[in-house]
Design an enzyme around this catalytic site. Sequence first.
Site, PDB file in Angstrom:
ATOM      1  CG  ASP A 102       7.510  48.778  56.583  1.00  0.00           C
ATOM      2  OD1 ASP A 102       8.580  49.123  57.052  1.00  0.00           O
ATOM      3  OD2 ASP A 102       6.858  47.773  57.169  1.00  0.00           O
TER       4      ASP A 102
ATOM      5  CD  GLU B 275       9.572  48.652  62.504  1.00  0.00           C
ATOM      6  OE1 GLU B 275       9.930  49.027  63.789  1.00  0.00           O
ATOM      7  OE2 GLU B 275       8.550  49.226  62.232  1.00  0.00           O
TER       8      GLU B 275
HETATM    9 ZN   LIG Z   1       8.539  52.764  62.991  1.00  0.00          ZN
END
Ligand SMILES: [Zn+2]
Length: 417
Positions: free
Chosen positions: A87, A182
């Site tokens: 992401d 993340e």
């Molecule tokens: Zn990163």
Amino acid sequence: MNAPKYATRCVERFLEYVKYDTQSCEDSETFPSTPSQLDLLRQLRDELLAMGLADATMDEHGYVFATIPATSPKPDVPVIGFLAHVDTSPEMSGAGVKAIVHRDYDGGDLAFPDDPSAVIAFADNPHLANQIGQDIITASGTTLLGADNKAGVAEIMAAAEYLLEHPEIPHGPVRIGFTPDEEVGNGTKFFDVDRFGAYCAYTMDGETLGELQVETFSADAITVTFQGFNTHPGFAQGRMVNAIKVAADFITRLPRDGMSPETTAGYEGFVHPYMVDAGVERTSVKLLVRDFVTAKLKDMEEQVAQWADETVAAHPGSRTEIAVEESYRNMKEVLDHHPDVVENALEAIRRAGLEPAVEPIRGGTDGSRLSFMGLPTPNIFAGEHNFHSRFEWISTGDMHKAVEVIIELCRVWEERA
Ligand SMILES: [Zn+2]
């Protein structure tokens, strides 16, 4: 530019992966937070299968795991893993990324075709000085690039492909993991450490060539709530207790000269108010508390409680409540018990001809949580610069070096088993 020691397709792969819009989203009810992340995760699984990694899977949460089978005859080479997140930051659009390759960088400013007013100034980017003669990749001016962390994804994929094509390189079983979300703090939420089944792992998500990160902050989140008393303002004399004013008084008691993000660096910790939910009846202040020494969090939390108590004592009729929530812990507390995890990474960086730079991270990584979940996970450079920004850049030379470190690291673990 010197030819890379291991000729891989990491740059070509990177230029493909940045085309996927994988921006994650803070307030989403689903996991992953945006379904578009699954498009890239599915693609990676398919590419791993096509390479010949027969056990490549994507689970119901989107995590992609695969194994590069061992080539070493030694039976006891520890299983190691490499991780990257697919992401990109919610802070900047990652849709329609047009990667620009600036060939043979000459030390000037880098311009963007889609926004002539935007420029990566040589003077503001000291790391560019080490990139003369390299090819540098940026976005086109209106989006981020997504080097954070698609550089890591591409480097791991390229290393996997190379190892498969070169069975003469001895290594143990190597696990690969690609994760969603993340950037919104949920990268490890459904990460199945047992199923990953490695002794340790490395996130490929750091900045500058040679960097190894083995220390992160320990962090808690505190909510300090002030209870006042609301009443019609026309009839409030002697009765109203305005929680907004109580909270404002509390905030002015917080330190400024030290213990603040804006006045600290290196190993110094801080208390950081970052959000206020204000009303006359009730106002809550959210604070981040961070330090490299976990025990110091407690000292700072007691200090915050004392400031809150002093505040309500100065405002008769008000009350305070404090809630502390653990965010993450310094991975060093775990890594200190596994010196081989750090030692071998340092050795691999040296074998790639680089001087290891061990820097503390003033934040957390997925590795901070994974380390405490039983998977010791330091962070290795991927070559990413200007994270989360339209000015993100990466050099192809640094990407090749990161691939080299991955391959050397596989060799070192085998050699020392
Ligand atoms: Zn990163």
